[in-house]
Motif scaffolding. Sequence first.
Motif, PDB file in Angstrom:
ATOM      1  N   MET A   1       0.829  -1.207   0.000  1.00 45.17           N
ATOM      2  CA  MET A   1       0.000   0.000   0.000  1.00 45.17           C
ATOM      3  C   MET A   1       0.863   1.255   0.000  1.00 45.17           C
ATOM      4  SD  MET A   1      -3.134   0.872  -0.124  1.00 45.17           S
ATOM      5  CE  MET A   1      -3.833   2.501  -0.197  1.00 45.17           C
ATOM      6  N   LYS A   2       1.836   1.269   0.926  1.00 43.72           N
ATOM      7  CA  LYS A   2       2.712   2.433   1.011  1.00 43.72           C
ATOM      8  C   LYS A   2       3.493   2.584  -0.303  1.00 43.72           C
ATOM      9  CE  LYS A   2       6.134   3.940   4.146  1.00 43.72           C
ATOM     10  NZ  LYS A   2       7.058   3.247   5.045  1.00 43.72           N
ATOM     11  N   ASN A   3       3.951   1.454  -0.824  1.00 42.17           N
ATOM     12  CA  ASN A   3       4.687   1.478  -2.083  1.00 42.17           C
ATOM     13  C   ASN A   3       3.820   1.997  -3.231  1.00 42.17           C
ATOM     14  OD1 ASN A   3       7.195   0.723  -1.310  1.00 42.17           O
ATOM     15  ND2 ASN A   3       6.784  -1.475  -1.529  1.00 42.17           N
ATOM     16  N   THR A   4       2.571   1.557  -3.220  1.00 38.53           N
ATOM     17  CA  THR A   4       1.666   1.979  -4.289  1.00 38.53           C
ATOM     18  C   THR A   4       1.483   3.484  -4.244  1.00 38.53           C
ATOM     19  OG1 THR A   4       0.534  -0.092  -3.923  1.00 38.53           O
ATOM     20  CG2 THR A   4      -0.558   1.505  -5.342  1.00 38.53           C
ATOM     21  N   ILE A   5       1.254   4.004  -3.034  1.00 35.06           N
ATOM     22  CA  ILE A   5       1.062   5.454  -2.917  1.00 35.06           C
ATOM     23  C   ILE A   5       2.303   6.178  -3.382  1.00 35.06           C
ATOM     24  CG2 ILE A   5       0.742   7.352  -1.296  1.00 35.06           C
ATOM     25  CD1 ILE A   5      -1.081   5.448   0.293  1.00 35.06           C
ATOM     26  N   ARG A   6       3.462   5.663  -2.999  1.00 40.13           N
ATOM     27  CA  ARG A   6       4.707   6.313  -3.415  1.00 40.13           C
ATOM     28  C   ARG A   6       4.840   6.302  -4.939  1.00 40.13           C
ATOM     29  NH1 ARG A   6       9.258   3.396  -1.058  1.00 40.13           N
ATOM     30  NH2 ARG A   6       8.464   4.088   0.955  1.00 40.13           N
ATOM     31  N   LYS A   7       4.509   5.149  -5.545  1.00 36.22           N
ATOM     32  CA  LYS A   7       4.592   5.038  -7.004  1.00 36.22           C
ATOM     33  C   LYS A   7       3.665   6.040  -7.687  1.00 36.22           C
ATOM     34  CE  LYS A   7       3.079   1.834 -10.625  1.00 36.22           C
ATOM     35  NZ  LYS A   7       2.673   0.454 -10.941  1.00 36.22           N
ATOM     36  N   TYR A   8       2.420   6.105  -7.203  1.00 34.27           N
ATOM     37  CA  TYR A   8       1.441   6.995  -7.839  1.00 34.27           C
ATOM     38  C   TYR A   8       1.845   8.450  -7.664  1.00 34.27           C
ATOM     39  CZ  TYR A   8      -1.860   3.315  -9.085  1.00 34.27           C
ATOM     40  OH  TYR A   8      -2.456   2.231  -9.677  1.00 34.27           O
ATOM     41  N   TRP A   9       2.335   8.770  -6.489  1.00 31.96           N
ATOM     42  CA  TRP A   9       2.777  10.134  -6.195  1.00 31.96           C
ATOM     43  C   TRP A   9       3.948  10.518  -7.094  1.00 31.96           C
ATOM     44  CZ3 TRP A   9       1.200  14.401  -4.035  1.00 31.96           C
ATOM     45  CH2 TRP A   9       2.114  15.355  -3.595  1.00 31.96           C
ATOM     46  N   SER A  10       4.924   9.632  -7.198  1.00 33.60           N
ATOM     47  CA  SER A  10       6.122   9.997  -7.960  1.00 33.60           C
ATOM     48  C   SER A  10       5.799  10.051  -9.456  1.00 33.60           C
ATOM     49  CB  SER A  10       7.272   9.031  -7.662  1.00 33.60           C
ATOM     50  OG  SER A  10       7.218   7.910  -8.497  1.00 33.60           O
ATOM     51  N   LEU A  11       4.859   9.202  -9.901  1.00 31.50           N
ATOM     52  CA  LEU A  11       4.462   9.268 -11.306  1.00 31.50           C
ATOM     53  C   LEU A  11       3.810  10.603 -11.630  1.00 31.50           C
ATOM     54  CD1 LEU A  11       2.960   5.924 -12.566  1.00 31.50           C
ATOM     55  CD2 LEU A  11       4.616   7.370 -13.702  1.00 31.50           C
ATOM     56  N   PHE A  12       2.990  11.061 -10.690  1.00 34.82           N
ATOM     57  CA  PHE A  12       2.333  12.354 -10.895  1.00 34.82           C
ATOM     58  C   PHE A  12       3.373  13.433 -11.197  1.00 34.82           C
ATOM     59  CE2 PHE A  12       0.816  16.437  -9.389  1.00 34.82           C
ATOM     60  CZ  PHE A  12      -0.440  16.513  -9.969  1.00 34.82           C
ATOM     61  N   TRP A  13       4.425  13.451 -10.402  1.00 38.73           N
ATOM     62  CA  TRP A  13       5.441  14.498 -10.580  1.00 38.73           C
ATOM     63  C   TRP A  13       6.322  14.253 -11.799  1.00 38.73           C
ATOM     64  CZ3 TRP A  13       4.228  18.853  -8.722  1.00 38.73           C
ATOM     65  CH2 TRP A  13       3.436  18.918  -7.579  1.00 38.73           C
ATOM     66  N   LYS A  14       6.504  12.968 -12.136  1.00 40.82           N
ATOM     67  CA  LYS A  14       7.264  12.683 -13.365  1.00 40.82           C
ATOM     68  C   LYS A  14       6.580  13.291 -14.580  1.00 40.82           C
ATOM     69  CE  LYS A  14      10.430   9.071 -12.730  1.00 40.82           C
ATOM     70  NZ  LYS A  14      10.167   8.680 -11.310  1.00 40.82           N
ATOM     71  N   PHE A  15       5.254  13.152 -14.631  1.00 40.54           N
ATOM     72  CA  PHE A  15       4.530  13.733 -15.766  1.00 40.54           C
ATOM     73  C   PHE A  15       4.646  15.251 -15.776  1.00 40.54           C
ATOM     74  CE2 PHE A  15       2.386   9.606 -16.177  1.00 40.54           C
ATOM     75  CZ  PHE A  15       2.376   9.475 -17.550  1.00 40.54           C
ATOM     76  N   ARG A  16       4.594  15.862 -14.572  1.00 42.45           N
ATOM     77  CA  ARG A  16       4.735  17.323 -14.523  1.00 42.45           C
ATOM     78  C   ARG A  16       6.091  17.731 -15.066  1.00 42.45           C
ATOM     79  NH1 ARG A  16       0.643  15.610 -13.342  1.00 42.45           N
ATOM     80  NH2 ARG A  16       0.523  15.990 -15.573  1.00 42.45           N
ATOM     81  N   LYS A  17       7.101  16.930 -14.714  1.00 39.26           N
ATOM     82  CA  LYS A  17       8.454  17.249 -15.156  1.00 39.26           C
ATOM     83  C   LYS A  17       8.570  17.133 -16.674  1.00 39.26           C
ATOM     84  CE  LYS A  17      12.421  14.906 -14.922  1.00 39.26           C
ATOM     85  NZ  LYS A  17      13.162  13.753 -14.397  1.00 39.26           N
TER      86      LYS A  17
END
Lengths: 266, 330
Positions: A1-17
């Motif tokens: 669960m924690k990993n999933t949240i981290r993945k989704y969060w970091s993906l969000f910022w990757k797209f912004r970048k």
Amino acid sequence: MKNTIRKYWSLFWKFRKLRLMLLLEYRGNFWFWTFVSIMWTIFNFFFFDLIIGARGSIAGWNRTEMYVLLSTFTMIDALTWSFFYHVMQEYISSIFDGRMTLTLTRPINPQYLLSIQTNSYTNVPRFLIGLTMMVITLRNGAIPITVWSVLGFVLFYCVSILFVYSIWFIVATFAFWVDRLDNINELVPSTRRVWQAPKEVYTGIVSVIFTVVLPFALISSQPSEILLGKASPYWLIYYTALTFFLFYLSTVFFRFSVRKYSGTAN
Amino acid sequence: MAQPVISLHHLKKYFKVYRKKPGLLGSIQSLWDRQYEEVKAVDDISFEIYPGEIVGFIGQNGAGKTTTLKVLSGLLYPTSGDVSVLGFNPWDRKAEFQKQFALVMGQKNQLWWDLPAMESFLLNKAIYEVPDDKFQKTLDILMDLLDVRDIVNIQVRKLSLGQRMKCELIAALLHSPKVLFLDEPTIGLDVVMQKVLRDFIKAYNEEFKATIILTSHYMGDVKELCKRAIVIDHGKKIFDGELQEIIDRFARNKILSLTLNDPVKQSQLEKFGTVKEFDYPKATLLVPRGRAAKIAGELLTRFSLADVNIEEPTIDAIIRELFLSEKKTA
Ligand SMILES: Nc1ncnc2c1ncn2[C@@H]1O[C@H](COP(=O)(O)OP(=O)(O)OP(=O)(O)O)[C@@H](O)[C@H]1O
Ligand SMILES: [Mg+2]
């Protein structure tokens, strides 16, 4: 669960970048649309100033309160326009041209991936204009500000974003059902005029439609009313509950439509 | 024998489509009276595929190849039948399953057009949750196999079609899938690039012990990569076995393409084989498979030729033969 949240969060910022990198690639385009959006914002404030100037107040909202409302609208509109207009456009065209196929093979929630994949930055200055107007208005109007009213504002700002997202996503999802639905993405933005007036402007049946059935009139009103200390808990609760329901509906409708896309119905 | 990686049992996939009568009147009529028709895209297909196999999945246009691959990828829900890939039901679209396969469609691209391919690779790394060290290792292997080290940092839109296809493949394979569905990966590429991609697919299969289903309209692809072929026609399986068997039985001819230096009469060429096309200076001859090389030699001594090529017949031609023989025996 924690990993999933981290993945989704970091993906969000990757797209912004990635989007930022594209922006730097096409600076000319960026400056042009930024200019357009700033002009539009200034014109909008000017337009309302004229109306308020002539009448003193609108539907019981005085000049200061109207400015709070307009600033709120500007901040909400800047964000939803930056994100959702482009996201939904991409989503709709990926249904039509079949790129949706690839999205569905990815080990990630497809609705999430579709909803974060793109954005523009041309409305960032508009957001800042809205924020600046808000701060100036609150100071000049001597409106008492507490930590709670600011927190409440931020919270309902988010609820409004979620509300707009859910409605827009549901509308865009109709693209699965109709072979070619041109301009479907213009439907939600075409209601923006309704967002920026206080909800008391609407009377009779129109009021029922825009504050209860499809409460576009609450989008800017609710966060503003909190700042101005005139919010009604009933409206806030109703608006929040409806927003979460619409969000839930958007996920159900999406899954259902994907099944249709995949031919379950046959 | 090992457990099959992919198994299909009596898979059917029917689409409902509606037929419109021609003209404006037809359009108006279809508003209330739609004639629905069932398209049997896949009609009762069964097969099993074992670890490490590369299977050629061939058939004419509209035979049902892409539809089958989409069902295997969990994109289409079967009308009936059982499907299992790596022990999963693809339709559940479990992340665990999705991390272990890749669907590559020759005509669909996923790279970000205006950014270097590397950015798309990194994005896929995040989506597939590939650990850093494994990512680097896989990337190194793939870049070496395809010889693209110099281009992954150039904007994709500035690459040639072949270079782009190489990068597309890398993007699709960075999570080192165990199962690969390749839908016409070489479509539109020139002969040299086709060869490069074939070699790559073979190397990937060996390096990663991957199980691969490949569709293609080019005989060269299938012949070089696949021992086994499954042929489908109108949604039905009409052959499943050694590719060599099909070639021996149904590809009796090879094609000689000539470019002549001096004019000759068609009758002169007809002594060597069936003239399929003759449009000076180009000519195409059908010759018996076993004697192709010998005849080419004879032609070279007899006429002045600018160029001569020995080619495999098209897959479509072979399938037509196969289909006809099926009908005769049926
Ligand atoms: N979404 C769809 N709706 C209706 N019919 C479809 C759909 N997808 C495919 N078909 C039909 O199913 C049949 C099989 O199509 P499919 O794409 O699987 O063929 P294919 O073997 O991949 O052909 P090609 O070699 O041309 O790629 C065709 O008759 C096609 O028209
Ligand atoms: Mg196909």
